[in-house]
Scaffold this motif. Structure first.
Motif, PDB file in Angstrom:
ATOM      1  N   ALA A 113       0.831  -1.209   0.000  1.00 32.39           N
ATOM      2  CA  ALA A 113       0.000   0.000   0.000  1.00 32.39           C
ATOM      3  C   ALA A 113       0.867   1.262   0.000  1.00 32.39           C
ATOM      4  O   ALA A 113       0.566   2.238  -0.697  1.00 32.39           O
ATOM      5  CB  ALA A 113      -0.936  -0.003   1.203  1.00 32.39           C
ATOM      6  N   SER A 114       1.968   1.231   0.758  1.00 33.21           N
ATOM      7  CA  SER A 114       2.853   2.404   0.781  1.00 33.21           C
ATOM      8  C   SER A 114       3.541   2.607  -0.570  1.00 33.21           C
ATOM      9  O   SER A 114       3.724   3.744  -1.018  1.00 33.21           O
ATOM     10  CB  SER A 114       3.880   2.279   1.897  1.00 33.21           C
ATOM     11  OG  SER A 114       4.751   1.206   1.652  1.00 33.21           O
ATOM     12  N   LEU A 115       3.907   1.517  -1.250  1.00 33.68           N
ATOM     13  CA  LEU A 115       4.527   1.648  -2.572  1.00 33.68           C
ATOM     14  C   LEU A 115       3.515   2.151  -3.611  1.00 33.68           C
ATOM     15  O   LEU A 115       3.871   2.918  -4.514  1.00 33.68           O
ATOM     16  CB  LEU A 115       5.136   0.322  -3.013  1.00 33.68           C
ATOM     17  CG  LEU A 115       6.321  -0.171  -2.192  1.00 33.68           C
ATOM     18  CD1 LEU A 115       6.848  -1.474  -2.756  1.00 33.68           C
ATOM     19  CD2 LEU A 115       7.421   0.860  -2.126  1.00 33.68           C
ATOM     20  N   CYS A 116       2.256   1.731  -3.476  1.00 36.84           N
ATOM     21  CA  CYS A 116       1.216   2.250  -4.374  1.00 36.84           C
ATOM     22  C   CYS A 116       0.999   3.737  -4.137  1.00 36.84           C
ATOM     23  O   CYS A 116       0.786   4.499  -5.090  1.00 36.84           O
ATOM     24  CB  CYS A 116      -0.089   1.486  -4.178  1.00 36.84           C
ATOM     25  SG  CYS A 116      -0.038  -0.182  -4.852  1.00 36.84           S
ATOM     26  N   ALA A 117       1.064   4.168  -2.876  1.00 38.42           N
ATOM     27  CA  ALA A 117       0.939   5.594  -2.568  1.00 38.42           C
ATOM     28  C   ALA A 117       2.107   6.373  -3.177  1.00 38.42           C
ATOM     29  O   ALA A 117       1.921   7.477  -3.704  1.00 38.42           O
ATOM     30  CB  ALA A 117       0.873   5.803  -1.059  1.00 38.42           C
ATOM     31  N   CYS A 118       3.305   5.780  -3.144  1.00 43.14           N
ATOM     32  CA  CYS A 118       4.470   6.427  -3.770  1.00 43.14           C
ATOM     33  C   CYS A 118       4.262   6.553  -5.272  1.00 43.14           C
ATOM     34  O   CYS A 118       4.570   7.595  -5.871  1.00 43.14           O
ATOM     35  CB  CYS A 118       5.740   5.630  -3.509  1.00 43.14           C
ATOM     36  SG  CYS A 118       6.363   5.765  -1.852  1.00 43.14           S
ATOM     37  N   MET A 121       1.987   9.337  -5.913  1.00 40.64           N
ATOM     38  CA  MET A 121       2.676  10.614  -5.714  1.00 40.64           C
ATOM     39  C   MET A 121       3.519  10.952  -6.947  1.00 40.64           C
ATOM     40  O   MET A 121       3.515  12.096  -7.405  1.00 40.64           O
ATOM     41  CB  MET A 121       3.576  10.541  -4.479  1.00 40.64           C
ATOM     42  CG  MET A 121       4.384  11.810  -4.239  1.00 40.64           C
ATOM     43  SD  MET A 121       5.647  11.652  -2.985  1.00 40.64           S
ATOM     44  CE  MET A 121       6.845  10.620  -3.800  1.00 40.64           C
ATOM     45  N   TYR A 122       4.208   9.963  -7.494  1.00 44.32           N
ATOM     46  CA  TYR A 122       5.024  10.219  -8.681  1.00 44.32           C
ATOM     47  C   TYR A 122       4.154  10.568  -9.886  1.00 44.32           C
ATOM     48  O   TYR A 122       4.543  11.387 -10.717  1.00 44.32           O
ATOM     49  CB  TYR A 122       5.906   9.008  -9.005  1.00 44.32           C
ATOM     50  CG  TYR A 122       6.957   8.738  -7.959  1.00 44.32           C
ATOM     51  CD1 TYR A 122       7.760   9.760  -7.460  1.00 44.32           C
ATOM     52  CD2 TYR A 122       7.145   7.463  -7.458  1.00 44.32           C
ATOM     53  CE1 TYR A 122       8.711   9.512  -6.498  1.00 44.32           C
ATOM     54  CE2 TYR A 122       8.101   7.203  -6.505  1.00 44.32           C
ATOM     55  CZ  TYR A 122       8.878   8.244  -6.026  1.00 44.32           C
ATOM     56  OH  TYR A 122       9.824   7.996  -5.076  1.00 44.32           O
ATOM     57  N   LEU A 123       2.998   9.967  -9.973  1.00 46.82           N
ATOM     58  CA  LEU A 123       2.082  10.262 -11.071  1.00 46.82           C
ATOM     59  C   LEU A 123       1.538  11.679 -10.957  1.00 46.82           C
ATOM     60  O   LEU A 123       1.494  12.417 -11.950  1.00 46.82           O
ATOM     61  CB  LEU A 123       0.927   9.246 -11.075  1.00 46.82           C
ATOM     62  CG  LEU A 123      -0.069   9.359 -12.217  1.00 46.82           C
ATOM     63  CD1 LEU A 123       0.605   8.999 -13.533  1.00 46.82           C
ATOM     64  CD2 LEU A 123      -1.262   8.451 -11.966  1.00 46.82           C
ATOM     65  N   ARG A 133      14.113   8.154  -6.277  1.00 46.15           N
ATOM     66  CA  ARG A 133      13.261   7.099  -5.709  1.00 46.15           C
ATOM     67  C   ARG A 133      13.746   6.621  -4.336  1.00 46.15           C
ATOM     68  O   ARG A 133      13.805   5.431  -4.053  1.00 46.15           O
ATOM     69  CB  ARG A 133      13.165   5.900  -6.653  1.00 46.15           C
ATOM     70  CG  ARG A 133      12.652   6.213  -8.031  1.00 46.15           C
ATOM     71  CD  ARG A 133      11.179   6.548  -7.948  1.00 46.15           C
ATOM     72  NE  ARG A 133      10.510   6.460  -9.240  1.00 46.15           N
ATOM     73  CZ  ARG A 133      10.203   7.516  -9.970  1.00 46.15           C
ATOM     74  NH1 ARG A 133      10.497   8.722  -9.543  1.00 46.15           N
ATOM     75  NH2 ARG A 133       9.580   7.358 -11.120  1.00 46.15           N
ATOM     76  N   ARG A 134      14.063   7.559  -3.478  1.00 47.74           N
ATOM     77  CA  ARG A 134      14.537   7.195  -2.148  1.00 47.74           C
ATOM     78  C   ARG A 134      13.394   6.813  -1.213  1.00 47.74           C
ATOM     79  O   ARG A 134      13.598   6.035  -0.292  1.00 47.74           O
ATOM     80  CB  ARG A 134      15.331   8.352  -1.547  1.00 47.74           C
ATOM     81  CG  ARG A 134      16.641   8.560  -2.262  1.00 47.74           C
ATOM     82  CD  ARG A 134      17.475   9.627  -1.607  1.00 47.74           C
ATOM     83  NE  ARG A 134      18.743   9.742  -2.299  1.00 47.74           N
ATOM     84  CZ  ARG A 134      19.334  10.877  -2.563  1.00 47.74           C
ATOM     85  NH1 ARG A 134      18.775  12.012  -2.199  1.00 47.74           N
ATOM     86  NH2 ARG A 134      20.479  10.900  -3.193  1.00 47.74           N
ATOM     87  N   VAL A 135      12.199   7.342  -1.450  1.00 50.97           N
ATOM     88  CA  VAL A 135      11.067   7.039  -0.574  1.00 50.97           C
ATOM     89  C   VAL A 135      10.680   5.555  -0.650  1.00 50.97           C
ATOM     90  O   VAL A 135      10.550   4.900   0.388  1.00 50.97           O
ATOM     91  CB  VAL A 135       9.875   7.973  -0.881  1.00 50.97           C
ATOM     92  CG1 VAL A 135       8.647   7.565  -0.094  1.00 50.97           C
ATOM     93  CG2 VAL A 135      10.239   9.421  -0.588  1.00 50.97           C
ATOM     94  N   PRO A 136      10.491   4.963  -1.852  1.00 49.82           N
ATOM     95  CA  PRO A 136      10.156   3.535  -1.860  1.00 49.82           C
ATOM     96  C   PRO A 136      11.270   2.649  -1.323  1.00 49.82           C
ATOM     97  O   PRO A 136      10.999   1.607  -0.709  1.00 49.82           O
ATOM     98  CB  PRO A 136       9.862   3.218  -3.322  1.00 49.82           C
ATOM     99  CG  PRO A 136      10.178   4.411  -4.107  1.00 49.82           C
ATOM    100  CD  PRO A 136      10.409   5.539  -3.175  1.00 49.82           C
ATOM    101  N   VAL A 137      12.511   3.046  -1.518  1.00 46.31           N
ATOM    102  CA  VAL A 137      13.624   2.273  -0.963  1.00 46.31           C
ATOM    103  C   VAL A 137      13.580   2.320   0.561  1.00 46.31           C
ATOM    104  O   VAL A 137      13.799   1.309   1.240  1.00 46.31           O
ATOM    105  CB  VAL A 137      14.980   2.809  -1.502  1.00 46.31           C
ATOM    106  CG1 VAL A 137      16.142   2.196  -0.769  1.00 46.31           C
ATOM    107  CG2 VAL A 137      15.081   2.552  -2.991  1.00 46.31           C
ATOM    108  N   THR A 138      13.241   3.491   1.111  1.00 44.64           N
ATOM    109  CA  THR A 138      13.122   3.631   2.565  1.00 44.64           C
ATOM    110  C   THR A 138      11.975   2.774   3.098  1.00 44.64           C
ATOM    111  O   THR A 138      12.116   2.106   4.126  1.00 44.64           O
ATOM    112  CB  THR A 138      12.914   5.109   2.938  1.00 44.64           C
ATOM    113  OG1 THR A 138      14.003   5.872   2.414  1.00 44.64           O
ATOM    114  CG2 THR A 138      12.848   5.282   4.446  1.00 44.64           C
TER     115      THR A 138
END
Length: 171
Positions: A113-118, A121-123, A133-138
């Motif tokens: 769910a957090s990766l889908c939110a990311c 956000m990018y879209l 892309r540091r947020v999905p890696v975090t």
């Protein structure tokens, strides 16, 4: 649902296994055969990898000595504890594996769910925010660290003082 999740985990592990390589010594090949038999059973479907033996495979390899035949290695007892068996295939899942898989999938739903939110956000921002892309890696790092700590599988790092000495030697 649980059997489906377990089949997914087994299929994923097989998909990411490394291709077989030629082994240099027959004892090493015999230890790996014994370890594979102990871990995956003596069925027709075996994972063919030649990477270094994991801790579980190393423990299983203790039951096989280089002078023994493969049948003698199968007759020695190896009991990892109580487990579920899936039909007649010979696949087994221990209680710890079942609990670990359940926790991993449960935390994985939150991670997904957090990766889908990311991605959303990018879209919306047209990739102008967080270009590297540091947020999905975090989020992925947090998921992995949480899973290891919740299940009590966090590695214990020792010998950090040796690391400093190694860097001083190189210079």
């Amino acid at each position: 649902a649980f059997a489906l999740a377990a089949a997914f985990l087994v299929g994923t592990a097989a998909a990411y296994s490394t291709p077989p390589q030629k082994l240099s010594s027959p004892p090493q090949l015999q230890r790996q055969k014994a370890a594979r038999r102990a871990l995956f059973g003596s069925g027709q479907h075996r994972v063919q990898t030649s990477t270094s033996l994991s801790a579980a495979a190393s423990a299983a390899a203790i039951y096989h000595t280089p002078g023994q035949s493969d049948d003698a290695a199968d007759s020695k007892p190896f009991s990892p504890g109580p487990s579920f068996e899936f039909g007649n295939s010979g696949l087994k899942l221990s209680w710890f594996g079942a609990i670990y898989g359940t926790v991993a999938i449960s935390l994985g739903i939150i991670w997904y769910a957090s990766l889908c939110a990311c991605q959303l956000m990018y879209l919306i921002t047209r990739n102008k925010v967080d270009k590297y892309r540091r947020v999905p890696v975090t989020f992925s790092q947090i998921w992995g660290a949480t899973l290891l700590s919740v299940m009590g599988c966090s590695p214990k790092v020792t010998g950090l003082d040796n690391l400093k000495a190694a860097f001083e030697e190189k210079g």
